[in-house]
Design an enzyme around this catalytic site. Structure first.
Site, PDB file in Angstrom:
ATOM      1  N   LEU A  65       0.840  -1.192   0.000  1.00 28.72           N
ATOM      2  CA  LEU A  65       0.000   0.000   0.000  1.00 28.72           C
ATOM      3  C   LEU A  65       0.878   1.246   0.000  1.00 28.72           C
ATOM      4  O   LEU A  65       2.065   1.193   0.319  1.00 28.72           O
ATOM      5  CB  LEU A  65      -0.938  -0.024   1.207  1.00 28.72           C
ATOM      6  CG  LEU A  65      -1.859  -1.257   1.248  1.00 28.72           C
ATOM      7  CD1 LEU A  65      -2.490  -1.430   2.622  1.00 28.72           C
ATOM      8  CD2 LEU A  65      -2.931  -1.157   0.166  1.00 28.72           C
ATOM      9  N   THR A  96       6.079   0.746   2.034  1.00 25.20           N
ATOM     10  CA  THR A  96       7.123   1.593   2.619  1.00 25.20           C
ATOM     11  C   THR A  96       6.474   2.569   3.586  1.00 25.20           C
ATOM     12  O   THR A  96       5.763   3.491   3.175  1.00 25.20           O
ATOM     13  CB  THR A  96       7.891   2.354   1.528  1.00 25.20           C
ATOM     14  OG1 THR A  96       8.552   1.421   0.679  1.00 25.20           O
ATOM     15  CG2 THR A  96       8.931   3.277   2.150  1.00 25.20           C
ATOM     16  N   LYS A 171      14.890   0.587   4.700  1.00 22.85           N
ATOM     17  CA  LYS A 171      14.314   1.171   3.481  1.00 22.85           C
ATOM     18  C   LYS A 171      14.423   2.700   3.506  1.00 22.85           C
ATOM     19  O   LYS A 171      14.598   3.328   2.469  1.00 22.85           O
ATOM     20  CB  LYS A 171      12.846   0.743   3.336  1.00 22.85           C
ATOM     21  CG  LYS A 171      12.167   1.257   2.057  1.00 22.85           C
ATOM     22  CD  LYS A 171      12.821   0.695   0.801  1.00 22.85           C
ATOM     23  CE  LYS A 171      12.215   1.298  -0.475  1.00 22.85           C
ATOM     24  NZ  LYS A 171      10.827   0.887  -0.703  1.00 22.85           N
ATOM     25  N   LYS A 239       6.796  11.263  -0.734  1.00 27.06           N
ATOM     26  CA  LYS A 239       6.219  10.676   0.488  1.00 27.06           C
ATOM     27  C   LYS A 239       7.294  10.005   1.323  1.00 27.06           C
ATOM     28  O   LYS A 239       7.339  10.158   2.554  1.00 27.06           O
ATOM     29  CB  LYS A 239       5.127   9.669   0.096  1.00 27.06           C
ATOM     30  CG  LYS A 239       4.455   8.944   1.249  1.00 27.06           C
ATOM     31  CD  LYS A 239       5.098   7.596   1.602  1.00 27.06           C
ATOM     32  CE  LYS A 239       5.004   6.592   0.486  1.00 27.06           C
ATOM     33  NZ  LYS A 239       5.568   5.264   0.898  1.00 27.06           N
TER      34      LYS A 239
END
Length: 289
Positions: A65, A96, A171, A239
């Protein structure tokens, strides 16, 4: 074994398709926009009419998502799927999100008798399609080993980096390098053009220097062609830089250059490049020049 896959965007649709290629897996899929489920239905998946319906019989639930607020709504909202999962089932979140939110998801899932792994991926559209992603896992070693064969259908490298939250943490580091390297490369190449070098020459030579990040060879091709079809949309990179900013604040670690990169990507997003590949930051800077 029964699996569910929730979130069929650029990455999720290709990852789910690779699961379907393997014998012995019964896969149920759900996506908020139903059009994305049609292709996978033709390939043998079962389409569910809600996230809750998708997970009822699942041994493993994968989610891919776009942002923490989407995970929150789909997993824990009024019609969230977490409460519909069987006790002892494993939720593998490939989205993420920031590490602190991941640790919260782990705690809330385990309070409901579930197991949890965070498993964000390194790689974009083409590695997702060819099953060559790298999975960055946080969670219990036994859970990692259970899900490893499934991940190997979708990726070529599985890196277990620590307890829940550490996959998401790693990440953050990967995307910090990715975003800033793209920006530095763009600025450098645009200066090179002003100094009299042709774009073709720069795009053919700069990516092959030992000081240049290897992924930029692919981005140089997009720049040469002026084709910024999204492999990794710029709006999602923005984001991720925002999540990096939150994480740095929580850890009391200043990130001066990453903050500047966030500002530039934000301006490029406002200029209409959000749905382009994040390499379109080159195009944005070019217009400024």
């Amino acid at each position: 074994m029964n699996a569910s896959f929730i979130g069929l965007g650029i990455m999720g649709s290709r990852m789910a398709n690779n699961l379907l290629k393997e014998n012995g897996i019964s896969l149920t899929v759900f996506n908020r926009s139903p059009e994305a489920m049609a292709t996978l239905e033709k390939a043998g998946a079962k389409a569910a009419d809600s996230a809750r319906a998708a997970v009822t019989d699942a041994d493993v639930v994968f989610t891919m998502l776009s942002a923490p607020e989407v995970v929150e709504k789909v997993a824990f909202g009024t019609d969230g799927f977490v409460d519909a999962m069987a006790k002892g089932a494993l939720w593998v979140n490939c989205s993420t999100v920031n590490p602190s939110y991941t640790r919260e998801c782990d705690e809330r899932a385990r309070a409901r008798g579930l197991r949890f792994l965070d498993a964000p991926v390194a790689g974009t559209k083409m590695p997702a399609e060819t099953g060559e992603l790298t999975f960055l896992l946080g969670g219990e070693p036994d859970d990692v080993e259970q899900v490893r064969p499934w991940l190997e259908y979708m990726g070529q490298k599985i890196l277990h980096v620590g307890p829940a939250g550490q996959g998401s943490a790693f990440k953050m580091l990967v995307n910090a390098l990715l975003a800033q390297s793209m920006l530095v490369y763009s600025e450098t190449a645009l200066l090179g053009e002003k100094l009299g070098f042709s774009r073709d020459f720069l795009m053919d030579t700069l990516p092959n220097l030992p000081v240049t990040a290897p992924f930029l060879k692919g981005k140089a091709g997009l720049i040469k062609e002026g084709d910024y079809e999204a492999q990794f949309p710029l709006e999602l990179m923005l984001k991720d830089l925002h999540l990096l900013d939150i994480t740095a604040y929580e850890e009391k670690q200043p990130l001066f250059l990453a903050g500047l990169a966030k500002s530039v990507y934000g301006q490029a997003n406002s200029a209409g490049h959000g749905r382009d590949d994040f390499a379109a930051v080159f195009n944005y800077l070019e217009k400024l020049g």
